[in-house]
Structure formats: structure tokens, C-alpha cells
Design a protein around this motif. Structure first.
Motif, short mmCIF file in Angstrom:
data_model
loop_
_atom_site.label_atom_id
_atom_site.label_comp_id
_atom_site.label_asym_id
_atom_site.label_seq_id
_atom_site.Cartn_x
_atom_site.Cartn_y
_atom_site.Cartn_z
N ALA A 1 0.81 -1.22 0.00
CA ALA A 1 0.00 0.00 0.00
C ALA A 1 0.84 1.27 0.00
O ALA A 1 0.29 2.38 -0.03
CB ALA A 1 -0.94 0.00 1.21
N LEU A 2 2.16 1.14 0.00
CA LEU A 2 3.02 2.32 0.14
C LEU A 2 2.90 3.23 -1.08
O LEU A 2 3.04 2.79 -2.22
CB LEU A 2 4.48 1.90 0.30
N ALA A 3 2.67 4.53 -0.81
CA ALA A 3 2.55 5.53 -1.88
C ALA A 3 3.77 6.45 -1.95
O ALA A 3 4.15 6.92 -3.02
CB ALA A 3 1.29 6.36 -1.69
N VAL A 4 4.40 6.72 -0.78
CA VAL A 4 5.53 7.66 -0.72
C VAL A 4 6.68 7.02 0.04
O VAL A 4 6.51 6.57 1.18
CB VAL A 4 5.12 8.98 -0.04
N LEU A 5 7.86 7.00 -0.58
CA LEU A 5 9.06 6.45 0.05
C LEU A 5 10.16 7.50 0.03
O LEU A 5 10.48 8.08 -1.01
CB LEU A 5 9.54 5.20 -0.70
N THR A 6 10.77 7.72 1.22
CA THR A 6 11.95 8.58 1.32
C THR A 6 13.05 7.79 2.01
O THR A 6 12.86 7.31 3.13
CB THR A 6 11.65 9.86 2.13
N TYR A 7 14.18 7.65 1.33
CA TYR A 7 15.34 6.96 1.92
C TYR A 7 16.55 7.86 1.77
O TYR A 7 16.94 8.22 0.65
CB TYR A 7 15.59 5.62 1.24
N ALA A 8 17.15 8.27 2.89
CA ALA A 8 18.35 9.10 2.87
C ALA A 8 19.30 8.58 3.93
O ALA A 8 19.28 9.03 5.08
CB ALA A 8 17.98 10.57 3.11
N SER A 9 20.12 7.62 3.56
CA SER A 9 21.01 6.98 4.52
C SER A 9 22.11 6.24 3.76
O SER A 9 22.21 6.33 2.54
CB SER A 9 20.20 6.02 5.40
N TYR A 10 22.95 5.52 4.52
CA TYR A 10 24.02 4.75 3.90
C TYR A 10 23.46 3.56 3.13
O TYR A 10 22.36 3.10 3.39
CB TYR A 10 25.00 4.26 4.96
N ALA A 11 24.26 3.07 2.21
CA ALA A 11 23.88 1.87 1.45
C ALA A 11 23.93 0.66 2.37
O ALA A 11 24.94 0.42 3.04
CB ALA A 11 24.83 1.67 0.27
N PRO A 12 22.86 -0.12 2.42
CA PRO A 12 22.90 -1.36 3.18
C PRO A 12 23.65 -2.43 2.39
O PRO A 12 24.13 -2.17 1.28
CB PRO A 12 21.42 -1.72 3.35
N GLU A 13 23.71 -3.60 2.92
CA GLU A 13 24.31 -4.71 2.18
C GLU A 13 23.48 -5.04 0.95
O GLU A 13 24.02 -5.37 -0.11
CB GLU A 13 24.41 -5.93 3.10
N GLN A 14 22.14 -4.92 1.08
CA GLN A 14 21.27 -5.27 -0.04
C GLN A 14 19.88 -4.67 0.18
O GLN A 14 19.38 -4.63 1.30
CB GLN A 14 21.16 -6.80 -0.16
N PHE A 15 19.28 -4.18 -0.90
CA PHE A 15 17.86 -3.83 -0.92
C PHE A 15 17.11 -4.99 -1.58
O PHE A 15 17.49 -5.45 -2.66
CB PHE A 15 17.60 -2.57 -1.74
N ILE A 16 16.05 -5.43 -0.94
CA ILE A 16 15.20 -6.47 -1.51
C ILE A 16 13.79 -5.91 -1.62
O ILE A 16 13.17 -5.54 -0.62
CB ILE A 16 15.18 -7.73 -0.63
N VAL A 17 13.29 -5.79 -2.82
CA VAL A 17 11.96 -5.24 -3.05
C VAL A 17 11.01 -6.37 -3.42
O VAL A 17 11.07 -6.92 -4.53
CB VAL A 17 11.97 -4.16 -4.16
N ASP A 18 10.13 -6.72 -2.49
CA ASP A 18 9.11 -7.74 -2.75
C ASP A 18 7.86 -7.13 -3.35
O ASP A 18 7.30 -7.64 -4.32
CB ASP A 18 8.75 -8.49 -1.45
N ASP A 19 7.40 -6.01 -2.76
CA ASP A 19 6.16 -5.40 -3.24
C ASP A 19 6.13 -3.92 -2.90
O ASP A 19 6.03 -3.54 -1.73
CB ASP A 19 4.95 -6.11 -2.62
N LEU A 20 6.25 -3.09 -3.91
CA LEU A 20 6.03 -1.64 -3.80
C LEU A 20 5.09 -1.22 -4.92
O LEU A 20 5.26 -0.17 -5.54
CB LEU A 20 7.36 -0.88 -3.90
N SER A 21 4.10 -2.03 -5.16
CA SER A 21 3.26 -1.89 -6.35
C SER A 21 2.42 -0.62 -6.36
O SER A 21 1.99 -0.18 -7.43
CB SER A 21 2.35 -3.12 -6.49
N SER A 22 2.15 -0.01 -5.19
CA SER A 22 1.31 1.19 -5.13
C SER A 22 2.13 2.48 -5.09
O SER A 22 1.56 3.57 -4.99
CB SER A 22 0.39 1.14 -3.91
#
Length: 484
Positions: free
Chosen positions: A251-272
Motif C-alpha cells: 500500500a506504500l505511496a511515498v518512500l523517502t530513503y536518505a542513509s548509507y547503502a545497506p548490504e542489499q535492498f530487496i523489493v518484494d512489493d512496492l506496487s502502489s
């Protein structure tokens, strides 16, 4: 002195005319208790209590206010250990007495205090607020030691908003249920382990807004964000890097990420998802390595948000992305209409043609940090591409450039964009504000900006209808395009 039992106040002297004539009555006293409670809810509780001396009617009005706001910073004390101890004792005594005399259900409980208050009292106040079925609980506690929250906080069925600012440790109990929680704000909080993260978020079935700011998760290996109801997520300045972040947020509509790079981003569902602001930088240790893993990490996140309509990428993100093994290949952004770009201090604009090529229906292009970085190597890395990106030929309507300096390299980019943008309607350029010490410097700066602005008159434009607005230190210059 007249004392209320809460705070000493000077005795009010009332004239004979005030007591016996309508003219002496204040207009506030004509308001209903409900309205007065609402008005007092906007005041710090210290000042709300003081209204009890106004008249007999006001004596107990404050005690039914449903919003309590305690701030030990309002209790000023002169330097000296005895005075500071007295100030702390007064604050603790005041909060205790208010909570005893105010038995109302609470809409909001806000507590801000420093290390002088002992945590036994703080915990007791939190429990008292939870017992009063508080809807909004905001805690800002400045202490060096880790602070454990009482278990009753994690089982409140009435809590709608929770703000935790301070050195809290989220050692959540085995049973947790925050069934009504909609807004969760965490700042400088420590996550204990993977289990605590999963327990917390899975126990908030109504959560819509989550902010994680300057938190620590050193012992967390998998930061799993699986929240079906979440609408807005913000992650700022988290200092840990050796973990994976999983997004399962349908259900996520707005994403803000401002930080260091993690080991990995895994995107399962950001369909909205509609809007994303991405700022992925490298810590000092990561920057020494600058391996492809970090770039691939950003690439994976961009693939997961590629369907958004609004996208902001800061300069650090583009530099980190440049390390990717798959660079310069980018995902296609088929729905992207507005793209905001920061300036990369070491990599320049080598990636700009690819970004434009991958954004076929882009309408608005923003350079919100300018075209030249004020620090770093100030590399520009701009070579006009051999083919013109499709969005310039068919969709781009607006270009906005902030922090403009006016050097030749900046004009190279502007000339290419304006020459090839056949549907462009406006170009907005704002000069960088310089530090002016004396009036003579201002006059020199104005003359320089005016001379630079004249170059825009000779720009070859792909769209005859494009207007140009130039913001300078002495006003705006408008170059009108043709109508129709």
C-alpha cells in the motif's frame, strides 16, 4: 501568596466594579467549558494550570484538559547544583500533581525532559498516560543510558500516534499489540535484533506512516518491512550498514530513503508507490572500498521503484550507482513525469543522458542542487549524447535549475536541453546566493548576473513557445516565448 497545591501564584486583586458589572467580565468566561478545554490544550501544561487564578470558574477548568504538555526546559534555573536539583524536584512534583488531579482521558501526552529526571518517574508517567487511554504519546528524553519502555505501552489499544525521541531500546515484550496505531516516529532509537523488528511491525495492523530517523540497528541483519497498511515511509541517517532491507509494502505511496547503502535492498512489493526520494550514500569505510556491490544495491532499489511518477535522486545516489557492475544500464521508468536530481560532487553528469533516455514520458526536470557542486572535485563529465532522448522530443515541458553559477560548463547542458526540447514551455533558472559583505560587492554581483543572464537571449530553442525566467539577486528577468 495563594498556593494551588501545584504552583505558587500571586493573589489576584479584583476591583469592586469587576465583581459587580458586566463590563468587568472577560469574553473568555462566556465560552463553554468544552471550548476552553480546547483552547488550553494548545498551551504547555505549566501555563494552562496558571489560569486557575483567573476566577472561581477557572479554578478547575485546566484539570479537564485532554492534552498535557510537559517540558522541563520551561523550568529555568540559575547555575549551581542546588538550584538545578530544586528545579528538577519542582518539575517532578508538578507532573506528579497534575496527573493526580487531572483524571480525564487523554488525547495527547507530550513529555520532554533531560537526564536529571530519573527514569522510574518517567516510566510511571508513561504508564499513567496509557492508563488514561492516551491517543497521542510523544516522548523526547535526553539521557545517555539506554532507556527501556514499560510493557504497558506495547499493548495499548487506544494509541494512535507514538513518537519516541531519545536513547530508547526497543526490547519489545513477547506479546505486543498496537491495534490502533497509525503514526510511528522513531528517532535515535536502537533496534535490538531481527525478532524485535518483526514483532514490532507485525503488531501494528493499522500503521500508515512510519519515520525512522538516526536509529541504530547494529545487531539487525534483516530489516524486514512487511506492513500491509503502510502508506508513507521515511528512513533518515541510520548509521548501520551490514544489513539487508526488505520492502514488502503493497500500500506504500511515498518512500523517502536518505542513509548509507545497506548490504542489499530487496523489493518484494512496492506496487502502489507513486513518489520516491532516494539518497543512498557511502560511509567512510564503504567509500574506501567503492565496490560494485554498493552500486548494484542502488540499482536493485531503482528497479523496485521504476514505476513511480515522481522520483528524486540526490548526488550521492548517482555516484554510488556509478560503481554498479551493470552501469550504465538503468531500468526504464515508464510512468515517470517529474525527475529531481542532486549534483554529484565527484561524478558530474555522466549519467544524465541515460536517465533521460530511460524516462520516455518525462515532463518536469529539476536540478534542485544546481549543476556544479560547491565541494569535491567539481567534475562535470558532460558530453552531449549522439542521439536525443525521446522525452526531449515529445514530452518535456519544464526545466528548473537552482544554485546556478553561470559558468560555461553549465551552459553546455542548458544549450543541449533547450535546443532539443521541442515541447518545452518554461525554463526557470535561479542564481546561487553568494555571501555579500558590503554594498559594493552586491553591485558587482548584480552586474555579473546581468551579464550572464544576457546569454539566455541567444539560446537556440527547440520550442518557440518556451519562456525563460531567471531569478537574480536584484529581481527576476522574464524572456517571453511565442504564444500558441
Amino acid at each position: 501568596m495563594e498556593t494551588t497545591g501545584l504552583y505558587p501564584f500571586p493573589k489576584r486583586i479584583m476591583s469592586h466594579e469587576e465583581e459587580n458589572t458586566e463590563e468587568g467580565k472577560d469574553k473568555l468566561s462566556n465560552f463553554s467549558d468544552t471550548l476552553l478545554h480546547h483552547i488550553l490544550s494548545f498551551l504547555p501544561t505549566k501555563y494552562a494550570v496558571r489560569t486557575c487564578i483567573l476566577s472561581k470558574r477557572w479554578k478547575y477548568i485546566w484539570s479537564s484538559v485532554t492534552s498535557l504538555d510537559f517540558d522541563d526546559g520551561l523550568y529555568n534555573a540559575e547555575p549551581g547544583k542546588k538550584r538545578i536539583r530544586a528545579k528538577v524536584a519542582n518539575f517532578i512534583n508538578f507532573v506528579d500533581r497534575v496527573l493526580i488531579q487531572n483524571a480525564s482521558s487523554l488525547d495527547k501526552f507530550h513529555l520532554k525532559c533531560g537526564s536529571s529526571c530519573d527514569f522510574d518517574h518517567i516510566n510511571a508517567w508513561i504508564c499513567a498516560a496509557i492508563t488514561r487511554k492516551v491517543h497521542q504519546l510523544c516522548l523526547s528524553i535526553s539521557m545517555k543510558q539506554l532507556l527501556k519502555l514499560p510493557h504497558c505501552l506495547f499493548t495499548s489499544e487506544y494509541l494512535v500516534k507514538l513518537e519516541l525521541v531519545g536513547n530508547f531500546v526497543l526490547n519489545v515484550p513477547s506479546y505486543i499489540c498496537l491495534s490502533s496505531l497509525i503514526i510511528l516516529y522513531l528517532e535515535r532509537v536502537t533496534f535490538v535484533d531481527d525478532v524485535s523488528v518483526e514483532q514490532l511491525f507485525s503488531s501494528c495492523p493499522a500503521l500508515e506512516v512510519l519515520t525512522i530517523d538516526d536509529c541504530r540497528w547494529d545487531n539487525v541483519k534483516n530489516f524486514d518491512l512487511s506492513i500491509p497498511t503502510l502508506n508513507c515511509l521515511t528512513i533518515y541517517h541510520c548509521n548501520s550498514t551490514g544489513h539487508k532491507i526488505r520492502f514488502n509494502l503493497p500500500a506504500l505511496a511515498v518512500l523517502t530513503y536518505a542513509s548509507y547503502a545497506p548490504e542489499q535492498f530487496i523489493v518484494d512489493d512496492l506496487s502502489s508507490l507513486i513518489e520516491a526520494s532516494i539518497g543512498v550514500g557511502l560511509s567512510d569505510d564503504q567509500y574506501k572500498i567503492k565496490c560494485s556491490m554498493h552500486g548494484d544495491c542502488v540499482h536493485a532499489l531503482l528497479e523496485g521503484v521504476a514505476h513511480v511518477k515522481i522520483l528524486d535522486l540526490d548526488g550521492d545516489t548517482m555516484e554510488t550507482l556509478s560503481f554498479a557492475a551493470e552501469h550504465p544500464y538503468l531500468p526504464i521508468f515508464p510512468n515517470l513525469k517529474r525527475l529531481g536530481l542532486g549534483v554529484c560532487k565527484n561524478y558530474g553528469w555522466g549519467m544524465l543522458p541515460d536517465l533521460l533516455e530511460c524516462s520516455p514520458i518525462l515532463e518536469v526536470l529539476q536540478f534542485y542542487e544546481g549543476l556544479v557542486h560547491t565541494e569535491g572535485q567539481r567534475k562535470f563529465n558532460w558530453d552531449s549524447p549522439q542521439s536525443v532522448p525521446y522525452c526531449l522530443l515529445s514530452h518535456l515541458k519544464s526545466i528548473e535549475i537552482s544554485e546556478f553559477e553561470g559558468d560555461d560548463q553549465e551552459f553546455k547542458v542548458i544549450k543541449f536541453l533547450v535546443k532539443n526540447a521541442r515541447t518545452l514551455e518554461r525554463l526557470v533558472v535561479t542564481f546561487r546566493e553568494g555571501r555579500v559583505v558590503v554594498e559594493e560587492q552586491l553591485e558587482i554581483a548584480q552586474k555579473q548576473q546581468l551579464k550572464i543572464a544576457e546569454k539566455f537571449l541567444n539560446l537556440q530553442k527547440g520550442s518557440r513557445h518556451c519562456s525563460i525566467l531567471i531569478g537574480t539577486s536584484f529581481g527576476s528577468i522574464y524572456i517571453k516565448g511565442l504564444k500558441g
